[in-house]
Design a protein around this motif. Sequence first.
Motif, PDB file in Angstrom:
ATOM      1  N   GLU A 150       0.830  -1.210   0.000  1.00 44.77           N
ATOM      2  CA  GLU A 150       0.000   0.000   0.000  1.00 44.77           C
ATOM      3  C   GLU A 150       0.866   1.261   0.000  1.00 44.77           C
ATOM      4  OE1 GLU A 150      -3.291   2.406   2.737  1.00 44.77           O
ATOM      5  OE2 GLU A 150      -2.523   0.453   3.401  1.00 44.77           O
ATOM      6  N   GLU A 153       2.331   1.806  -3.442  1.00 48.80           N
ATOM      7  CA  GLU A 153       1.325   2.272  -4.399  1.00 48.80           C
ATOM      8  C   GLU A 153       1.082   3.772  -4.298  1.00 48.80           C
ATOM      9  OE1 GLU A 153      -1.985  -0.169  -3.390  1.00 48.80           O
ATOM     10  OE2 GLU A 153      -1.407  -1.814  -4.747  1.00 48.80           O
ATOM     11  N   ASN A 154       1.321   4.347  -3.116  1.00 47.99           N
ATOM     12  CA  ASN A 154       1.009   5.762  -2.895  1.00 47.99           C
ATOM     13  C   ASN A 154       2.234   6.650  -2.702  1.00 47.99           C
ATOM     14  OD1 ASN A 154      -2.146   5.887  -2.492  1.00 47.99           O
ATOM     15  ND2 ASN A 154      -1.450   4.055  -1.406  1.00 47.99           N
ATOM     16  N   ALA A 239       5.170  -5.645  -6.848  1.00 48.22           N
ATOM     17  CA  ALA A 239       4.701  -4.353  -6.331  1.00 48.22           C
ATOM     18  C   ALA A 239       5.609  -3.199  -6.750  1.00 48.22           C
ATOM     19  CB  ALA A 239       4.601  -4.404  -4.813  1.00 48.22           C
TER      20      ALA A 239
END
Length: 309
Positions: A150, A153-154, A239
Amino acid sequence: MIKPELLVTPQSVMHLAQLIEAGADAFLIGEQQFGLRLAGEFTIDDIEQSVTLAHAANKKVYVAMNALYHNDRVNDLRPYMEKLAAIGVDGITFGDPAVVMAKREGGIEIPLHWNTETTATNWFTANYWGRRGANRAVLARELSMEEVIEIKENAEVAVEVQVHGMTCMFQSKRSLLGNYFLYQDKAMEIENRSNNKNMFLHDKERHNKYPIFEDSNGTHIFSPNDMCLIDELNELIDAGIDSFKIDGILQEADYVTKVTGLYRQTIDAYMDSPDKYDQIKNDLLTEIEEMQPSLRPLDTGFFFKETVY
């Protein structure tokens, strides 16, 4: 698919040369005065030699300045960073904002890697420091796989994750070991970390042994197990994690070199074909398990632990 950097902590200039041969892409080095929990002590001359060796092989050298600086040490930061800039290091790892101020005041053009150990746990703060000069966030070891993905991703900055080695559980600026021995009317000098490989705290209730050492930055206590993700790298590579770190502190140089070679093999196999990685990952894990010191069991750290809010 981005090929992640393989970052390793060498114990000496000679060891760094061996790690280049083993397939490492980058190295984190430094000295006790400015950096925390490094595998070896590197003077300015050592750093210069390391940069020359690494750059000749198209590798990178980062210097640890992640200690906490009281007022009496702040004035040493800028001159040290100016020397690092002249040498041509590729980055500085920091936690204390004093490093950012020294860089800004000195007009020093060295990329910064934000690393506050246990508090680097979210993408918002990583981006905050990214807007203040950091181009990488070194994530805390206490995060789950879900949380790491997460954040990636940001994040507006590169993300570094530890994949192998021990984890620091506790640091105190106090000389806890020295004070303990003084309390027992025994003298104990602060020794270099390399001489403290066989010191443990024993927890009889949990049947654990925690490595511990003391240096000029205080007392450091480590996890009872070593993290090993060699058979779980696929999710992190998918990822887009930018850097995988092998922390070699309190390990033998030969062990770190061999482990580095196995992770190099693993990453290259997955980049070539996920099927190829699946075929070899269990064998490589077994190989590490066989060379692992008996006092250092392997686990996957916090990556697959359930987060409780």
